[in-house]
Design a protein around this motif. Structure first.
Motif, PDB file in Angstrom:
ATOM      1  N   THR A  64       0.841  -1.198   0.000  1.00  0.00           N
ATOM      2  CA  THR A  64       0.000   0.000   0.000  1.00  0.00           C
ATOM      3  C   THR A  64       0.875   1.247   0.000  1.00  0.00           C
ATOM      4  OG1 THR A  64      -1.693  -1.168   1.280  1.00  0.00           O
ATOM      5  CG2 THR A  64      -1.850   1.218   1.197  1.00  0.00           C
ATOM      6  N   GLU A  65       0.535   2.184  -0.881  1.00  0.00           N
ATOM      7  CA  GLU A  65       1.176   3.498  -0.906  1.00  0.00           C
ATOM      8  C   GLU A  65       0.084   4.561  -0.786  1.00  0.00           C
ATOM      9  OE1 GLU A  65       3.742   4.170  -4.177  1.00  0.00           O
ATOM     10  OE2 GLU A  65       4.865   2.290  -3.922  1.00  0.00           O
ATOM     11  N   ILE A  66       0.285   5.496   0.138  1.00  0.00           N
ATOM     12  CA  ILE A  66      -0.707   6.550   0.367  1.00  0.00           C
ATOM     13  C   ILE A  66      -0.029   7.912   0.267  1.00  0.00           C
ATOM     14  CG2 ILE A  66      -2.356   7.536   2.004  1.00  0.00           C
ATOM     15  CD1 ILE A  66      -2.594   4.762   3.279  1.00  0.00           C
ATOM     16  N   LEU A  67      -0.570   8.761  -0.586  1.00  0.00           N
ATOM     17  CA  LEU A  67      -0.140  10.156  -0.665  1.00  0.00           C
ATOM     18  C   LEU A  67      -1.272  11.000  -0.110  1.00  0.00           C
ATOM     19  CD1 LEU A  67       1.714  12.477  -1.551  1.00  0.00           C
ATOM     20  CD2 LEU A  67       0.604  12.360  -3.814  1.00  0.00           C
ATOM     21  N   ARG A  68      -1.015  11.662   1.016  1.00  0.00           N
ATOM     22  CA  ARG A  68      -2.046  12.476   1.666  1.00  0.00           C
ATOM     23  C   ARG A  68      -1.833  13.948   1.341  1.00  0.00           C
ATOM     24  NH1 ARG A  68      -3.025  10.714   7.431  1.00  0.00           N
ATOM     25  NH2 ARG A  68      -4.207   9.185   6.228  1.00  0.00           N
ATOM     26  N   ALA A  69      -2.884  14.591   0.837  1.00  0.00           N
ATOM     27  CA  ALA A  69      -2.836  16.020   0.522  1.00  0.00           C
ATOM     28  C   ALA A  69      -3.700  16.787   1.524  1.00  0.00           C
ATOM     29  CB  ALA A  69      -3.337  16.261  -0.900  1.00  0.00           C
ATOM     30  N   PHE A  70      -3.101  17.804   2.153  1.00  0.00           N
ATOM     31  CA  PHE A  70      -3.791  18.615   3.146  1.00  0.00           C
ATOM     32  C   PHE A  70      -4.351  19.895   2.506  1.00  0.00           C
ATOM     33  CE2 PHE A  70      -0.774  16.001   5.475  1.00  0.00           C
ATOM     34  CZ  PHE A  70      -1.528  15.565   6.550  1.00  0.00           C
ATOM     35  N   PRO A  71      -5.291  20.562   3.170  1.00  0.00           N
ATOM     36  CA  PRO A  71      -5.887  21.778   2.588  1.00  0.00           C
ATOM     37  C   PRO A  71      -4.868  22.877   2.291  1.00  0.00           C
ATOM     38  CG  PRO A  71      -7.239  20.977   4.398  1.00  0.00           C
ATOM     39  CD  PRO A  71      -5.981  20.149   4.400  1.00  0.00           C
ATOM     40  N   ASP A  72      -3.739  22.902   3.028  1.00  0.00           N
ATOM     41  CA  ASP A  72      -2.730  23.932   2.778  1.00  0.00           C
ATOM     42  C   ASP A  72      -1.740  23.536   1.689  1.00  0.00           C
ATOM     43  OD1 ASP A  72      -1.256  21.972   3.980  1.00  0.00           O
ATOM     44  OD2 ASP A  72      -0.542  23.187   5.656  1.00  0.00           O
ATOM     45  N   SER A  73      -2.065  22.460   0.937  1.00  0.00           N
ATOM     46  CA  SER A  73      -1.264  21.952  -0.185  1.00  0.00           C
ATOM     47  C   SER A  73      -0.032  21.156   0.238  1.00  0.00           C
ATOM     48  CB  SER A  73      -0.816  23.101  -1.124  1.00  0.00           C
ATOM     49  OG  SER A  73      -1.957  23.735  -1.674  1.00  0.00           O
ATOM     50  N   SER A  74       0.180  20.979   1.530  1.00  0.00           N
ATOM     51  CA  SER A  74       1.279  20.116   1.980  1.00  0.00           C
ATOM     52  C   SER A  74       0.867  18.655   1.798  1.00  0.00           C
ATOM     53  CB  SER A  74       1.618  20.391   3.444  1.00  0.00           C
ATOM     54  OG  SER A  74       0.502  20.101   4.274  1.00  0.00           O
ATOM     55  N   THR A  75       1.880  17.788   1.758  1.00  0.00           N
ATOM     56  CA  THR A  75       1.601  16.364   1.535  1.00  0.00           C
ATOM     57  C   THR A  75       2.411  15.501   2.493  1.00  0.00           C
ATOM     58  OG1 THR A  75       3.353  16.173  -0.147  1.00  0.00           O
ATOM     59  CG2 THR A  75       1.130  16.717  -0.927  1.00  0.00           C
ATOM     60  N   LYS A  76       1.990  14.255   2.621  1.00  0.00           N
ATOM     61  CA  LYS A  76       2.715  13.284   3.431  1.00  0.00           C
ATOM     62  C   LYS A  76       2.531  11.911   2.787  1.00  0.00           C
ATOM     63  CE  LYS A  76       3.634  11.945   8.222  1.00  0.00           C
ATOM     64  NZ  LYS A  76       5.052  12.350   8.115  1.00  0.00           N
ATOM     65  N   ASN A  77       3.599  11.104   2.846  1.00  0.00           N
ATOM     66  CA  ASN A  77       3.585   9.781   2.232  1.00  0.00           C
ATOM     67  C   ASN A  77       3.639   8.682   3.286  1.00  0.00           C
ATOM     68  OD1 ASN A  77       3.963  10.094  -0.897  1.00  0.00           O
ATOM     69  ND2 ASN A  77       5.339  11.594   0.032  1.00  0.00           N
ATOM     70  N   PHE A  78       2.907   7.618   3.031  1.00  0.00           N
ATOM     71  CA  PHE A  78       2.933   6.425   3.870  1.00  0.00           C
ATOM     72  C   PHE A  78       3.101   5.198   2.966  1.00  0.00           C
ATOM     73  CE2 PHE A  78       0.106   9.553   5.798  1.00  0.00           C
ATOM     74  CZ  PHE A  78       0.643   9.695   7.066  1.00  0.00           C
ATOM     75  N   LYS A  79       3.860   4.242   3.470  1.00  0.00           N
ATOM     76  CA  LYS A  79       4.007   2.973   2.759  1.00  0.00           C
ATOM     77  C   LYS A  79       3.866   1.828   3.757  1.00  0.00           C
ATOM     78  CE  LYS A  79       6.999   4.449  -1.070  1.00  0.00           C
ATOM     79  NZ  LYS A  79       8.294   4.194  -1.789  1.00  0.00           N
ATOM     80  N   ARG A  80       3.157   0.794   3.328  1.00  0.00           N
ATOM     81  CA  ARG A  80       2.969  -0.373   4.180  1.00  0.00           C
ATOM     82  C   ARG A  80       3.105  -1.644   3.338  1.00  0.00           C
ATOM     83  NH1 ARG A  80      -2.176  -0.395   4.745  1.00  0.00           N
ATOM     84  NH2 ARG A  80      -2.388   1.113   6.436  1.00  0.00           N
TER      85      ARG A  80
END
Length: 334
Positions: A64-80
């Motif tokens: 699983t790969e997750i790219l999270r986008a926040f309202p302020d346009s910042s992002t964070k990645n998760f991998k499992r």
């Protein structure tokens, strides 16, 4: 006189070689015709069976790969990455079309990264520290679980039950941490258990089919705990390679159960839902022997999940790859 005899022998040899060549040509044509019949015209019967008193060891791998986008346009990645080892066994054989499988989740190899640190844990290791990552809570509830999976004549998992599983659920009900109790209850729900133990996922059906046959079916799968469903998945029996059948379900659009509350990846026991605009698409491809033995099943899913966090809405772009692989079989000895 000798010349005449020699001439006759040569003529007979030539005739014999010509007949032999024609016979070989006819045999080749018949063989090719049979091959064409096998591939294009013959009806093949699908089955989903497990030889009685035989252990089937599968590895289920979920990347699983997750790219999270926040309202302020910042992002964070998760991998499992999860590797779940599963044993299936039919102790008594088919009864009235139903099969009861002893189902055991034997061990788990778990790896998780949030872009800053990586956690690795193998349940068979004596040295790996137990993960404190909240994402691991749901996986930890699966370790060592044992239950009975009932397969219907329509190759669906009709029921999941068992005394051992029920005791585990009863123990969860006694947990004082309400959030952790909720996460464990979801982990031992039928839908989550089928994610790891149901190889067919409603793709094949009972009957006889020609190659390139197509049909419609309902397909549902949990992605990050949320069930995504396609009511009219397109299924094709696209290949018979003389050893196995290959059948693929394609889901161009799957909608979520947006009422389901789930733990949110990367947040410490935060529970929320996704909105109705969330969606997924993907496929499920199975490799099945003529005797009904699942050799492999593979799926890939692309998901957009809009998650409600307080007043904000974050968007997870999720890529999920799932693979079931038969590792070995062995017979039970009295």
């Amino acid at each position: 006189m000798k010349m005449k005899i020699l001439f006759i022998v040569l003529v007979l040899l030539a005739v014999n070689n010509t007949s032999l060549a024609q016979s070989k040509l006819q045999a080749t044509e018949i063989e090719n015709t049979e091959e064409n019949l096998d591939v294009k015209e013959l009806n093949f019967r699908f089955m989903y069976r497990f030889a009685p008193r035989t252990f089937f060891i599968y590895k289920c791998t979920i990347d699983t790969e997750i790219l999270r986008a926040f309202p302020d346009s910042s992002t964070k990645n998760f991998k499992r990455k999860e590797e779940v080892y599963i044993t299936l066994r039919d102790p008594s054989g088919e009864k009235d079309g139903f099969v009861e499988l002893n189902t055991g989740i034997d061990s788990i190899n778990y790896e998780f990264s949030d872009g800053e640190k990586t956690i690795k844990w193998w349940s068979q290791s004596d040295h790996d520290p137990y993960p404190t990552n909240p994402d691991f809570d749901k996986r930890s509830a699966l370790i060592g679980q044992f239950f009975i999976s009932t397969i219907s004549p329509y190759f669906e998992v009709a029921k999941i039950e068992g005394d051992f599983l029920q005791r585990a659920k009863d123990n969860i009900d006694d947990m004082s941490d309400t959030t952790l109790r909720f996460i464990f209850q979801q982990a031992l729900s039928d839908e989550n258990l089928k994610l790891y133990t149901d190889l067919n996922k409603n793709v094949i059906k009972n009957g006889r089919f020609k190659r390139d046959s197509t049909w419609k079916m309902k397909f549902s799968i949990p992605i990050e705990g949320i069930n995504y469903t396609c009511d009219t998945a397109n299924v094709t029996f696209y290949l018979y390679d003389t050893k196995n059948y290959h059948i693929k379900a394609e889901m161009p659009f799957m909608k979520p159960d947006y009422n389901t509350v789930v733990p949110i990846v990367g947040l410490d026991r935060v529970l929320s839902t996704v909105d109705s605009a969330s969606k997924s698409s993907g496929y499920w491809d199975v490799t099945l022997s003529p005797r009904g033995r699942f050799e492999e099943a593979t799926g890939e899913f692309n998901t957009i999940a809009n998650i409600k966090l307080d007043e904000a809405l974050v968007t997870d772009t999720i890529k999920t790859k799932i693979n079931f692989k038969l590792l070995e079989t062995y017979r039970w000895k009295d």
